[in-house]
Motif scaffolding. Structure first.
Motif, short mmCIF file in Angstrom:
data_model
loop_
_atom_site.label_atom_id
_atom_site.label_comp_id
_atom_site.label_asym_id
_atom_site.label_seq_id
_atom_site.Cartn_x
_atom_site.Cartn_y
_atom_site.Cartn_z
N THR A 30 78.84 -23.61 45.70
CA THR A 30 78.83 -25.06 45.47
C THR A 30 77.49 -25.43 44.87
OG1 THR A 30 77.97 -25.56 47.69
CG2 THR A 30 80.37 -25.54 47.43
N ARG A 31 77.37 -26.67 44.48
CA ARG A 31 76.09 -27.19 43.98
C ARG A 31 75.60 -28.22 44.99
NH1 ARG A 31 73.42 -26.94 39.30
NH2 ARG A 31 75.19 -26.04 38.21
N SER A 32 74.35 -28.11 45.35
CA SER A 32 73.79 -29.07 46.31
C SER A 32 73.55 -30.40 45.63
CB SER A 32 72.48 -28.53 46.91
OG SER A 32 71.46 -28.56 45.94
N VAL A 33 73.34 -31.42 46.42
CA VAL A 33 73.06 -32.75 45.88
C VAL A 33 71.77 -32.72 45.07
CG1 VAL A 33 72.56 -35.14 46.51
CG2 VAL A 33 74.28 -33.86 47.77
N GLU A 34 70.82 -31.89 45.50
CA GLU A 34 69.54 -31.79 44.81
C GLU A 34 69.64 -31.04 43.49
OE1 GLU A 34 69.35 -32.46 48.98
OE2 GLU A 34 70.00 -30.61 48.02
#
Length: 95
Positions: A30-34
């Motif tokens: 996944t991709r983090s919010v950051e």
């Protein structure tokens, strides 16, 4: 009358149990919010979801209680979702 396929209820926590038992090292990306890419496995998601469940039980959350989440679709959110649903509470995703 019991069903012919299984003798246990098909609940969402069973999906994560299956993933942990049969695909523990399968990568979930996944991709983090950051911004950075986050790599984890079903076994790690299972362990963290169980920790979420324990905290919720410590906070006296009961079966049927409703918990709302406001989060991006990340590994952390799926851990919270499974942790909530795994104790029989209702996860209401606001996103």
């Amino acid at each position: 009358m019991l069903g012919l396929m299984q003798d246990w209820p098909l609940t969402v926590d069973k999906i994560l149990d299956h993933a942990k038992n049969w695909h523990p090292h399968r990568e979930v990306v996944t991709r983090s919010v950051e911004g950075p890419i986050v790599r984890t496995t079903y076994a790690e998601i299972f362990a963290r979801a169980k920790r979420v469940s324990k905290v919720l039980l410590d906070w006296d959350v009961k079966v049927g209680d409703r918990i709302a989440t406001l989060a991006w679709n990340t590994a952390r959110h799926i851990e919270a979702w499974y942790g909530i649903m795994g104790i029989g509470a209702v996860c209401h995703t606001l996103n």
